[in-house]
Motif scaffolding. Sequence first.
Motif, PDB file in Angstrom:
ATOM      1  N   ALA A   1       0.832  -1.209   0.000  1.00 13.76           N
ATOM      2  CA  ALA A   1       0.000   0.000   0.000  1.00 13.76           C
ATOM      3  C   ALA A   1       0.860   1.249   0.000  1.00 13.76           C
ATOM      4  CB  ALA A   1      -0.929  -0.003   1.210  1.00 13.76           C
ATOM      5  N   ASP A   2       0.384   2.275  -0.687  1.00 13.77           N
ATOM      6  CA  ASP A   2       1.060   3.579  -0.657  1.00 13.77           C
ATOM      7  C   ASP A   2       0.124   4.619  -0.061  1.00 13.77           C
ATOM      8  OD1 ASP A   2      -0.755   4.211  -2.656  1.00 13.77           O
ATOM      9  OD2 ASP A   2       0.732   4.372  -4.261  1.00 13.77           O
ATOM     10  N   HIS A   3       0.363   5.896  -0.365  1.00 13.91           N
ATOM     11  CA  HIS A   3      -0.395   6.988   0.243  1.00 13.91           C
ATOM     12  C   HIS A   3      -1.857   7.016  -0.197  1.00 13.91           C
ATOM     13  CE1 HIS A   3       0.834   8.489  -3.710  1.00 13.91           C
ATOM     14  NE2 HIS A   3      -0.168   9.350  -3.627  1.00 13.91           N
ATOM     15  N   THR A   4      -2.203   6.291  -1.254  1.00  6.86           N
ATOM     16  CA  THR A   4      -3.583   6.320  -1.741  1.00  6.86           C
ATOM     17  C   THR A   4      -4.481   5.303  -1.046  1.00  6.86           C
ATOM     18  OG1 THR A   4      -3.133   4.703  -3.505  1.00  6.86           O
ATOM     19  CG2 THR A   4      -2.748   7.041  -4.014  1.00  6.86           C
ATOM     20  N   ALA A   5      -3.925   4.426  -0.233  1.00  3.74           N
ATOM     21  CA  ALA A   5      -4.701   3.329   0.345  1.00  3.74           C
ATOM     22  C   ALA A   5      -5.448   3.782   1.596  1.00  3.74           C
ATOM     23  CB  ALA A   5      -3.777   2.168   0.691  1.00  3.74           C
TER      24      ALA A   5
ATOM     25  N   SER B   1       2.424   7.017   8.088  1.00  3.38           N
ATOM     26  CA  SER B   1       1.123   7.415   8.638  1.00  3.38           C
ATOM     27  C   SER B   1       0.120   6.261   8.558  1.00  3.38           C
ATOM     28  CB  SER B   1       0.579   8.635   7.895  1.00  3.38           C
ATOM     29  OG  SER B   1       0.434   8.364   6.504  1.00  3.38           O
ATOM     30  N   LEU B   2       0.174   5.468   7.487  1.00  2.00           N
ATOM     31  CA  LEU B   2      -0.709   4.312   7.373  1.00  2.00           C
ATOM     32  C   LEU B   2      -0.345   3.265   8.423  1.00  2.00           C
ATOM     33  CD1 LEU B   2      -2.903   2.664   5.934  1.00  2.00           C
ATOM     34  CD2 LEU B   2      -1.163   1.929   4.282  1.00  2.00           C
ATOM     35  N   ALA B   3       0.941   3.018   8.583  1.00  2.00           N
ATOM     36  CA  ALA B   3       1.389   2.058   9.600  1.00  2.00           C
ATOM     37  C   ALA B   3       0.953   2.491  10.988  1.00  2.00           C
ATOM     38  CB  ALA B   3       2.912   1.909   9.541  1.00  2.00           C
TER      39      ALA B   3
ATOM     40  N   LEU C   1      -2.581  -2.042  -3.359  1.00  2.00           N
ATOM     41  CA  LEU C   1      -3.383  -0.839  -3.102  1.00  2.00           C
ATOM     42  C   LEU C   1      -2.479   0.368  -3.258  1.00  2.00           C
ATOM     43  CD1 LEU C   1      -5.473  -2.061  -0.023  1.00  2.00           C
ATOM     44  CD2 LEU C   1      -6.030  -2.166  -2.461  1.00  2.00           C
ATOM     45  N   VAL C   2      -2.122   0.636  -4.511  1.00  2.00           N
ATOM     46  CA  VAL C   2      -1.175   1.710  -4.814  1.00  2.00           C
ATOM     47  C   VAL C   2      -1.720   2.549  -5.957  1.00  2.00           C
ATOM     48  CG1 VAL C   2       0.815   0.375  -4.012  1.00  2.00           C
ATOM     49  CG2 VAL C   2       0.134   0.258  -6.420  1.00  2.00           C
ATOM     50  N   GLU C   3      -1.125   3.700  -6.156  1.00  5.35           N
ATOM     51  CA  GLU C   3      -1.614   4.654  -7.147  1.00  5.35           C
ATOM     52  C   GLU C   3      -1.539   4.086  -8.565  1.00  5.35           C
ATOM     53  OE1 GLU C   3      -1.234   9.449  -7.984  1.00  5.35           O
ATOM     54  OE2 GLU C   3       0.481   8.372  -7.125  1.00  5.35           O
ATOM     55  N   ARG C   4      -0.462   3.386  -8.884  1.00  4.98           N
ATOM     56  CA  ARG C   4      -0.280   2.789 -10.216  1.00  4.98           C
ATOM     57  C   ARG C   4      -0.046   1.284 -10.044  1.00  4.98           C
ATOM     58  NH1 ARG C   4       4.151   4.309 -12.842  1.00  4.98           N
ATOM     59  NH2 ARG C   4       3.216   4.018 -14.909  1.00  4.98           N
ATOM     60  N   PRO C   5      -1.111   0.511  -9.884  1.00  9.79           N
ATOM     61  CA  PRO C   5      -0.936  -0.900  -9.534  1.00  9.79           C
ATOM     62  C   PRO C   5      -0.434  -1.786 -10.671  1.00  9.79           C
ATOM     63  CG  PRO C   5      -3.257  -0.381  -9.764  1.00  9.79           C
ATOM     64  CD  PRO C   5      -2.526   0.923  -9.852  1.00  9.79           C
ATOM     65  N   GLN C   6      -0.811  -1.483 -11.922  1.00  9.11           N
ATOM     66  CA  GLN C   6      -0.443  -2.403 -12.996  1.00  9.11           C
ATOM     67  C   GLN C   6       1.067  -2.512 -13.210  1.00  9.11           C
ATOM     68  OE1 GLN C   6      -2.722  -4.524 -14.679  1.00  9.11           O
ATOM     69  NE2 GLN C   6      -0.711  -5.458 -15.031  1.00  9.11           N
ATOM     70  N   PRO C   7       1.814  -1.391 -13.245  1.00 12.76           N
ATOM     71  CA  PRO C   7       3.272  -1.550 -13.373  1.00 12.76           C
ATOM     72  C   PRO C   7       3.880  -2.356 -12.231  1.00 12.76           C
ATOM     73  CG  PRO C   7       2.630   0.705 -13.851  1.00 12.76           C
ATOM     74  CD  PRO C   7       1.419   0.028 -13.304  1.00 12.76           C
ATOM     75  N   LEU C   8       3.340  -2.212 -11.025  1.00 12.93           N
ATOM     76  CA  LEU C   8       3.851  -2.989  -9.905  1.00 12.93           C
ATOM     77  C   LEU C   8       3.499  -4.466 -10.078  1.00 12.93           C
ATOM     78  CD1 LEU C   8       5.353  -2.907  -7.221  1.00 12.93           C
ATOM     79  CD2 LEU C   8       3.170  -2.435  -6.084  1.00 12.93           C
ATOM     80  N   ALA C   9       2.301  -4.752 -10.561  1.00 11.56           N
ATOM     81  CA  ALA C   9       1.924  -6.139 -10.824  1.00 11.56           C
ATOM     82  C   ALA C   9       2.851  -6.772 -11.860  1.00 11.56           C
ATOM     83  CB  ALA C   9       0.475  -6.213 -11.307  1.00 11.56           C
ATOM     84  N   ASP C  10       3.203  -5.994 -12.886  1.00 14.92           N
ATOM     85  CA  ASP C  10       4.119  -6.499 -13.910  1.00 14.92           C
ATOM     86  C   ASP C  10       5.498  -6.787 -13.319  1.00 14.92           C
ATOM     87  OD1 ASP C  10       2.061  -6.174 -15.719  1.00 14.92           O
ATOM     88  OD2 ASP C  10       2.790  -4.242 -16.455  1.00 14.92           O
ATOM     89  N   ARG C  11       5.870  -6.069 -12.290  1.00 14.40           N
ATOM     90  CA  ARG C  11       7.177  -6.230 -11.658  1.00 14.40           C
ATOM     91  C   ARG C  11       7.243  -7.469 -10.762  1.00 14.40           C
ATOM     92  NH1 ARG C  11      10.044  -7.753  -8.519  1.00 14.40           N
ATOM     93  NH2 ARG C  11      11.619  -6.774  -7.184  1.00 14.40           N
TER      94      ARG C  11
ATOM     95  N   GLY D   1       0.679 -16.255  -5.692  1.00 14.67           N
ATOM     96  CA  GLY D   1      -0.362 -17.170  -6.131  1.00 14.67           C
ATOM     97  C   GLY D   1      -1.427 -16.457  -6.938  1.00 14.67           C
ATOM     98  N   ALA D   2      -1.890 -15.313  -6.447  1.00 16.68           N
ATOM     99  CA  ALA D   2      -2.862 -14.479  -7.156  1.00 16.68           C
ATOM    100  C   ALA D   2      -2.579 -13.029  -6.804  1.00 16.68           C
ATOM    101  CB  ALA D   2      -4.293 -14.848  -6.770  1.00 16.68           C
ATOM    102  N   ILE D   3      -2.693 -12.151  -7.796  1.00 18.76           N
ATOM    103  CA  ILE D   3      -2.448 -10.724  -7.587  1.00 18.76           C
ATOM    104  C   ILE D   3      -3.767  -9.984  -7.782  1.00 18.76           C
ATOM    105  CG2 ILE D   3      -1.138  -8.705  -8.320  1.00 18.76           C
ATOM    106  CD1 ILE D   3       1.007 -10.571  -9.404  1.00 18.76           C
ATOM    107  N   PHE D   4      -4.129  -9.173  -6.804  1.00 18.58           N
ATOM    108  CA  PHE D   4      -5.364  -8.383  -6.825  1.00 18.58           C
ATOM    109  C   PHE D   4      -4.967  -6.933  -7.068  1.00 18.58           C
ATOM    110  CE2 PHE D   4      -6.030 -12.258  -4.609  1.00 18.58           C
ATOM    111  CZ  PHE D   4      -7.300 -12.656  -4.975  1.00 18.58           C
ATOM    112  N   ILE D   5      -5.360  -6.434  -8.234  1.00 16.69           N
ATOM    113  CA  ILE D   5      -4.784  -5.206  -8.774  1.00 16.69           C
ATOM    114  C   ILE D   5      -5.725  -4.037  -8.558  1.00 16.69           C
ATOM    115  CG2 ILE D   5      -3.863  -4.123 -10.859  1.00 16.69           C
ATOM    116  CD1 ILE D   5      -3.314  -7.002 -11.892  1.00 16.69           C
ATOM    117  N   GLY D   6      -5.347  -3.124  -7.681  1.00 13.92           N
ATOM    118  CA  GLY D   6      -6.094  -1.893  -7.481  1.00 13.92           C
ATOM    119  C   GLY D   6      -7.140  -1.973  -6.385  1.00 13.92           C
ATOM    120  N   PRO D   7      -7.707  -0.823  -6.018  1.00 10.68           N
ATOM    121  CA  PRO D   7      -8.592  -0.728  -4.847  1.00 10.68           C
ATOM    122  C   PRO D   7      -9.937  -1.404  -5.005  1.00 10.68           C
ATOM    123  CG  PRO D   7      -8.555   1.363  -6.038  1.00 10.68           C
ATOM    124  CD  PRO D   7      -7.496   0.498  -6.663  1.00 10.68           C
ATOM    125  N   TRP D   8     -10.334  -1.729  -6.237  1.00 14.61           N
ATOM    126  CA  TRP D   8     -11.639  -2.339  -6.450  1.00 14.61           C
ATOM    127  C   TRP D   8     -11.552  -3.865  -6.575  1.00 14.61           C
ATOM    128  CZ3 TRP D   8     -15.069   1.090  -5.262  1.00 14.61           C
ATOM    129  CH2 TRP D   8     -14.792   2.426  -5.487  1.00 14.61           C
TER     130      TRP D   8
END
Length: 440
Positions: free
Chosen positions: A254-258, A287-289, A343-353, A358-365
């Motif tokens: 998670a980043d600042h958007t979560a 702050s999230l922690a 749960l990050v601002e740009r999830p797809q590039p992170l998913a590609d990385r 086992g399973a990746i859940f991409i984005g807040p929705w």
Amino acid sequence: MTTTSSQATTPSLLRCLHDVTTAEQALDRLAKRTTGEAQQQAAGTVEQILSQVKDQGDRALIELTERFDRFRPEPLQVAPEQLAQAWEQTGADLRDALELAHRRIQDFHQRQKPQDLEIEGVHGERLGRRWRPVQRAGLYVPGGRAAYPSTVLMNAIPARAAGVERVVMVTPAGPDGQVNPTVLAAAHLAGVHEVYRIGGAQAIAALAFGTETVPNVDVISGPGNLYVTLAKKAVVGQVGIDSLAGPSEVLVIADHTAPVEQVAADLLAQAEHDPLAAAILLTTEQSLADALPAEVERQLQNHPRASICRQSLGDWGLIVVCDSLETCAQLSDRFAPEHLELLVERPQPLADRIINAGAIFIGPWSPEAVGDYLAGPNHTLPTCGTARFSGALCVETFMRHTSMIAFNRAALEATGGAVEQLAQSEGLHSHAHSVRVRLG
């Protein structure tokens, strides 16, 4: 990867770490949470159970079920008409939800079915790989702390999509001897008509060896407790299995958007499964922690499974504050989580990385819960670091492939000399002769 020497002190169920080396050690500990003395003791018990069922058949199943589950399973099989009755008596809203889940899971898994391969070689030889389903599959659906109709769908649908002729389900009943009606309703919906009210290592033994009533199968799939997992491990070779699934786990990056409410809810969604479930947050935001422990406590107020959540988070919960999302990704890949939420601002590039998950859940929705129930991909996933080399239960779990080789004379003439040379290099005279005798 950089580190800092500070470590936060969080008066909560969740430890908070800043040092990367310490975090790596903590994640390694979480990945090994099912090993140790308890497993060694359980292995001895499982060995005795397997031997008893193999030798005594139905009598052992009845005695062991009475001892462990506190009821006498006579008869062992749930009457087929009870499955249809359970479906008819299921409320309309729940039936609609089950049907939606069934459609989505079935659509996804039918698209997985592998295609036969056939190629023609340069000399006219034909080579291929042919896929066929196993004849009998055994599905283990756990009971115990909760009932899991979703597990019925996630195991039965790929077996049916593979074309398995006989699908057998085992599941523990309650002390009253009754199987959860929604589990039976899900079995009816998924086309499973053969259900036995047995669980634990004795159910795995029955599927592996067969008894007077329960048929032996070719493949066993489905998650279970430590005893079930150890039993599956012990019968590998007698039958095929899907995997050795351990307790559930989620890792959230998670980043600042979560929103802290979402992070807390998603961690608790894993913690409520089992006292051995692991829930981990890797975040770039102090702050999230800082806010998370209080939010977890707030959501635990009047939670129906609060005691399980508290034990899980207290033993296996973790927060790590990282200097970058790249550090988060490196730690995640080291742990190789069953479920990974981004749960990050740009999830797809992170998913590609990401490499291991086992399973990746991409984005807040995309909360992990949609994967558990109806997204489509299977929810039976590798745990405890095994996502480094394995993946989800799938249609291929219930299939096996056969190599097809059809040489003609021209192909054997073109390659026979090389076959002879290789056979002679290994000292295998008749291998070489089997070629010469054909070519004259």
